[in-house]
Structures are given as structure tokens and as C-alpha cells.
Design a protein around this motif. Structure first.
Motif, PDB file in Angstrom:
ATOM      1  N   ALA A   1       0.683  -1.182   0.163  1.00  0.00           N
ATOM      2  CA  ALA A   1      -0.001  -0.045  -0.086  1.00  0.00           C
ATOM      3  C   ALA A   1       0.765   1.269   0.079  1.00  0.00           C
ATOM      4  CB  ALA A   1      -1.126  -0.062   1.292  1.00  0.00           C
ATOM      5  N   ALA A   2       2.013   0.952   0.560  1.00  0.00           N
ATOM      6  CA  ALA A   2       3.043   2.350   0.522  1.00  0.00           C
ATOM      7  C   ALA A   2       3.602   2.530  -0.583  1.00  0.00           C
ATOM      8  CB  ALA A   2       3.931   2.187   1.811  1.00  0.00           C
ATOM      9  N   ARG A   3       3.745   1.445  -1.505  1.00  0.00           N
ATOM     10  CA  ARG A   3       4.714   1.668  -2.701  1.00  0.00           C
ATOM     11  C   ARG A   3       4.069   2.661  -3.971  1.00  0.00           C
ATOM     12  NH1 ARG A   3       5.087  -4.650  -2.800  1.00  0.00           N
ATOM     13  NH2 ARG A   3       6.129  -5.024  -0.870  1.00  0.00           N
ATOM     14  N   GLY A   4       5.165   3.207  -4.526  1.00  0.00           N
ATOM     15  CA  GLY A   4       4.718   4.117  -5.742  1.00  0.00           C
ATOM     16  C   GLY A   4       3.881   5.149  -5.317  1.00  0.00           C
ATOM     17  N   ARG A   5       4.187   5.763  -4.002  1.00  0.00           N
ATOM     18  CA  ARG A   5       3.693   6.882  -3.541  1.00  0.00           C
ATOM     19  C   ARG A   5       4.724   7.978  -3.257  1.00  0.00           C
ATOM     20  NH1 ARG A   5       0.003   4.691   1.019  1.00  0.00           N
ATOM     21  NH2 ARG A   5       0.159   6.782   1.613  1.00  0.00           N
ATOM     22  N   GLY A   6       6.074   7.550  -3.298  1.00  0.00           N
ATOM     23  CA  GLY A   6       7.120   8.644  -2.806  1.00  0.00           C
ATOM     24  C   GLY A   6       7.383   8.284  -1.272  1.00  0.00           C
ATOM     25  N   ILE A   7       6.850   7.417  -0.864  1.00  0.00           N
ATOM     26  CA  ILE A   7       7.282   6.976   0.722  1.00  0.00           C
ATOM     27  C   ILE A   7       8.507   6.550   0.892  1.00  0.00           C
ATOM     28  CG2 ILE A   7       6.337   5.705   2.727  1.00  0.00           C
ATOM     29  CD1 ILE A   7       3.469   6.047   1.767  1.00  0.00           C
ATOM     30  N   GLY A   8       8.893   5.734  -0.186  1.00  0.00           N
ATOM     31  CA  GLY A   8      10.272   5.006   0.188  1.00  0.00           C
ATOM     32  C   GLY A   8      11.255   6.282  -0.114  1.00  0.00           C
ATOM     33  N   THR A   9      10.897   7.006  -0.793  1.00  0.00           N
ATOM     34  CA  THR A   9      11.897   8.046  -1.281  1.00  0.00           C
ATOM     35  C   THR A   9      11.996   9.169  -0.254  1.00  0.00           C
ATOM     36  OG1 THR A   9      11.564   8.240  -3.538  1.00  0.00           O
ATOM     37  CG2 THR A   9      12.711   9.987  -3.046  1.00  0.00           C
ATOM     38  N   ALA A  10      10.868   9.299   0.580  1.00  0.00           N
ATOM     39  CA  ALA A  10      11.071  10.261   1.482  1.00  0.00           C
ATOM     40  C   ALA A  10      11.681   9.593   2.836  1.00  0.00           C
ATOM     41  CB  ALA A  10       9.451  10.579   1.973  1.00  0.00           C
ATOM     42  N   ALA A  11      11.333   8.307   3.013  1.00  0.00           N
ATOM     43  CA  ALA A  11      12.080   7.491   4.304  1.00  0.00           C
ATOM     44  C   ALA A  11      13.341   7.559   4.093  1.00  0.00           C
ATOM     45  CB  ALA A  11      11.365   6.238   4.250  1.00  0.00           C
ATOM     46  N   CYS A  12      13.911   7.301   2.699  1.00  0.00           N
ATOM     47  CA  CYS A  12      15.267   6.891   2.660  1.00  0.00           C
ATOM     48  C   CYS A  12      15.861   8.324   2.725  1.00  0.00           C
ATOM     49  CB  CYS A  12      15.504   6.405   1.400  1.00  0.00           C
ATOM     50  SG  CYS A  12      15.202   4.603   1.226  1.00  0.00           S
ATOM     51  N   ARG A  13      15.476   9.416   2.401  1.00  0.00           N
ATOM     52  CA  ARG A  13      16.050  10.702   2.321  1.00  0.00           C
ATOM     53  C   ARG A  13      16.159  10.745   3.815  1.00  0.00           C
ATOM     54  NH1 ARG A  13      16.490  13.205  -2.570  1.00  0.00           N
ATOM     55  NH2 ARG A  13      14.953  12.627  -3.949  1.00  0.00           N
ATOM     56  N   VAL A  14      15.364  10.660   4.813  1.00  0.00           N
ATOM     57  CA  VAL A  14      15.512  10.958   6.301  1.00  0.00           C
ATOM     58  C   VAL A  14      16.571   9.974   6.830  1.00  0.00           C
ATOM     59  CG1 VAL A  14      14.235  10.823   8.580  1.00  0.00           C
ATOM     60  CG2 VAL A  14      13.022  11.791   6.292  1.00  0.00           C
ATOM     61  N   ILE A  15      16.346   8.791   6.400  1.00  0.00           N
ATOM     62  CA  ILE A  15      17.400   7.932   7.053  1.00  0.00           C
ATOM     63  C   ILE A  15      19.001   8.195   6.510  1.00  0.00           C
ATOM     64  CG2 ILE A  15      17.660   6.076   5.395  1.00  0.00           C
ATOM     65  CD1 ILE A  15      17.294   5.391   9.312  1.00  0.00           C
ATOM     66  N   ILE A  16      19.026   8.740   5.240  1.00  0.00           N
ATOM     67  CA  ILE A  16      20.189   9.217   4.828  1.00  0.00           C
ATOM     68  C   ILE A  16      20.606  10.364   5.376  1.00  0.00           C
ATOM     69  CG2 ILE A  16      21.329  10.089   2.637  1.00  0.00           C
ATOM     70  CD1 ILE A  16      19.614   8.321   0.881  1.00  0.00           C
ATOM     71  N   ASP A  17      19.965  11.428   5.547  1.00  0.00           N
ATOM     72  CA  ASP A  17      20.235  12.565   6.428  1.00  0.00           C
ATOM     73  C   ASP A  17      20.836  12.099   7.999  1.00  0.00           C
ATOM     74  OD1 ASP A  17      20.449  15.517   6.758  1.00  0.00           O
ATOM     75  OD2 ASP A  17      18.679  15.272   8.086  1.00  0.00           O
ATOM     76  N   TYR A  18      20.019  11.467   8.609  1.00  0.00           N
ATOM     77  CA  TYR A  18      20.311  10.931   9.749  1.00  0.00           C
ATOM     78  C   TYR A  18      21.850  10.183   9.822  1.00  0.00           C
ATOM     79  CZ  TYR A  18      20.439   7.392  13.536  1.00  0.00           C
ATOM     80  OH  TYR A  18      20.361   6.438  14.856  1.00  0.00           O
ATOM     81  N   ALA A  19      22.015   9.387   8.687  1.00  0.00           N
ATOM     82  CA  ALA A  19      23.082   8.538   8.694  1.00  0.00           C
ATOM     83  C   ALA A  19      24.326   9.724   8.472  1.00  0.00           C
ATOM     84  CB  ALA A  19      23.386   7.685   7.601  1.00  0.00           C
ATOM     85  N   VAL A  20      24.113  10.596   7.755  1.00  0.00           N
ATOM     86  CA  VAL A  20      25.173  11.714   7.495  1.00  0.00           C
ATOM     87  C   VAL A  20      25.506  12.635   8.746  1.00  0.00           C
ATOM     88  CG1 VAL A  20      26.066  13.351   5.653  1.00  0.00           C
ATOM     89  CG2 VAL A  20      25.369  11.232   5.006  1.00  0.00           C
ATOM     90  N   GLU A  21      24.343  13.474   8.616  1.00  0.00           N
ATOM     91  CA  GLU A  21      24.432  14.465   9.666  1.00  0.00           C
ATOM     92  C   GLU A  21      24.187  13.945  11.062  1.00  0.00           C
ATOM     93  OE1 GLU A  21      25.299  17.427   8.454  1.00  0.00           O
ATOM     94  OE2 GLU A  21      24.988  16.726   6.430  1.00  0.00           O
ATOM     95  N   GLY A  22      23.637  13.026  11.374  1.00  0.00           N
ATOM     96  CA  GLY A  22      23.455  12.535  12.632  1.00  0.00           C
ATOM     97  C   GLY A  22      24.619  11.521  13.252  1.00  0.00           C
ATOM     98  N   LEU A  23      25.117  10.654  12.399  1.00  0.00           N
ATOM     99  CA  LEU A  23      25.982   9.740  12.657  1.00  0.00           C
ATOM    100  C   LEU A  23      27.378  10.032  12.156  1.00  0.00           C
ATOM    101  CD1 LEU A  23      23.803   6.381  12.299  1.00  0.00           C
ATOM    102  CD2 LEU A  23      24.185   7.857  14.321  1.00  0.00           C
ATOM    103  N   GLY A  24      27.488  11.011  11.200  1.00  0.00           N
ATOM    104  CA  GLY A  24      28.791  11.430  10.598  1.00  0.00           C
ATOM    105  C   GLY A  24      29.282  10.246   9.572  1.00  0.00           C
ATOM    106  N   LEU A  25      28.538   9.431   9.023  1.00  0.00           N
ATOM    107  CA  LEU A  25      28.793   8.449   8.083  1.00  0.00           C
ATOM    108  C   LEU A  25      29.315   9.142   6.708  1.00  0.00           C
ATOM    109  CD1 LEU A  25      26.311   5.447   8.456  1.00  0.00           C
ATOM    110  CD2 LEU A  25      28.570   6.130   9.677  1.00  0.00           C
ATOM    111  N   ARG A  26      30.478   8.827   6.191  1.00  0.00           N
ATOM    112  CA  ARG A  26      30.859   9.240   4.889  1.00  0.00           C
ATOM    113  C   ARG A  26      30.505   8.661   3.863  1.00  0.00           C
ATOM    114  NH1 ARG A  26      37.022   9.459   7.099  1.00  0.00           N
ATOM    115  NH2 ARG A  26      36.766  10.969   8.950  1.00  0.00           N
TER     116      ARG A  26
END
Length: 191
Positions: free
Chosen positions: A110-135
């Protein structure tokens, strides 16, 4: 030094995105988690049991996820709709190395094809880079998982290779597509 099992488990932070919420998994998520993991697409491309049960979901919720947070091997979040806070899927960081980790996502149909995956991944990527300092972040998809490859590319990941028999799915070797994203590219895109 206390035994690791006696140490408190870190709790996943609540992260509000514009269109998704990343939060800790809860027991009321179990029915949706079971539905998502029994979906044909998940069965084909996610290493979950074919007969995924409530017990499997409870083991994931009560052991796999908290153990990953505790020992630093994974950070798994529920992907939820901000309006109703209902579970849409899971997203996480896995296979932490010195300054890198793998991104993984499993959304229900039900969540596929609605931009939810893109939005969730952008949030986790920001968390990884800005929050955890991953390179650098990596993305692995079983060869043939075109939706996963398309999502990774939308997020800016660069395709590097198809690795023959790099992974195993239910005891069978599977080829894997490997992509990566540098933190510098994440920051440049956000500027």
C-alpha cells in the motif's frame, strides 16, 4: 563491566520528515509487519521466512531490532504515516563499518509508488550523514529488483557492480547489485 545483555537498549529516535515519520517499532505494528513480510515482492527480494508469522515479527521487534541498536550493527526504524502513525514499512542502516553502512528498506504494498520510500530513505540518509557522521552509504539489491535499483538511483546512489553469488536467499546464492552514495554528494544535493 556489566554483561552486554544487562546493558539498556538504545531507543530509536523519533524523526519527523515532511511526509513520513521514522519512529521505534511497537507491538501494535506486528500485524502490518506480518502483512508486509508476507507480500510477494518482500518474499522475492527480502530475506524473510516464506511463512512469516506473528512469532517472526515479535522476534524481530523484541530481539533483532533492539540487539542491533545495542551492539551497533543496525539502526532499524518503523516508517509511519505522520497523520495516523500507522506502519508502512521499515527502513534502516545495517552492516556498520568504520565510516559506512548499508541502507535497507521494506515497504508494504500500500505504500509503494507513492514517494514514501524516497521520503523515508532521504530521512535515514540525512540521519546517517548528519546525525552519525557516516561518509559513505551502500545500497545492495538482489539482481532483478528493478524497483529497488530505481529508488537507489533517485536518491543519488551510483551503480558500481553486479556481484555474482554475493548473497544468499534461503540457502541459494543470489547476485547483488552494489551502489554507493558519498556524504559529500548528500550535502551538495541539500545545499
Amino acid at each position: 563491566m556489566p554483561e552486554s545483555s544487562a546493558l539498556p537498549t538504545p531507543v530509536a529516535p523519533l524523526i519527523e520528515g515532511a511526509t513520513v515519520r521514522l519512529r521505534p517499532l511497537r507491538e501494535d505494528d506486528v500485524p502490518a509487519l506480518v502483512r508486509n513480510c508476507r507480500d510477494e515482492q518482500a518474499q522475492r527480494f527480502v530475506p524473510v521466512p516464506l511463512d512469516y508469522t506473528t512469532d517472526d515479527a515479535l522476534t524481530f521487534l523484541n530481539h533483532t531490532v533492539p540487539d542491533g541498536w545495542r551492539d551497533g550493527t543496525s539502526h532499524v526504524f518503523a516508517v509511519a504515516d505522520p497523520a495516523g502513525d500507522t506502519l508502512l514499512g521499515t527502513v534502516g542502516l545495517h552492516a556498520f563499518r568504520a565510516t559506512t553502512a548499508d541502507v535497507g528498506i521494506n515497504l508494504g504494498p500500500a505504500a509503494r509508488g507513492r514517494g514514501i520510500g524516497t521520503a523515508a530513505c532521504r530521512v535515514i540518509i540525512d540521519y546517517a550523514v548528519e546525525g552519525l557522521g557516516l561518509r559513505r552509504l551502500y545500497w545492495q539489491a538482489y539482481a532483478g529488483n528493478e524497483p529497488s535499483l530505481a529508488l537507489a538511483r533517485r536518491l543519488g546512489f551510483t551503480f558500481h557492480a553486479e556481484l555474482p553469488a554475493f548473497a544468499s536467499l534461503r540457502g541459494e546464492p543470489v547476485d547483488v547489485w552494489l551502489l554507493s552514495l558519498a556524504a559529500a554528494d548528500v550535502r551538495a544535493a541539500g545545499a
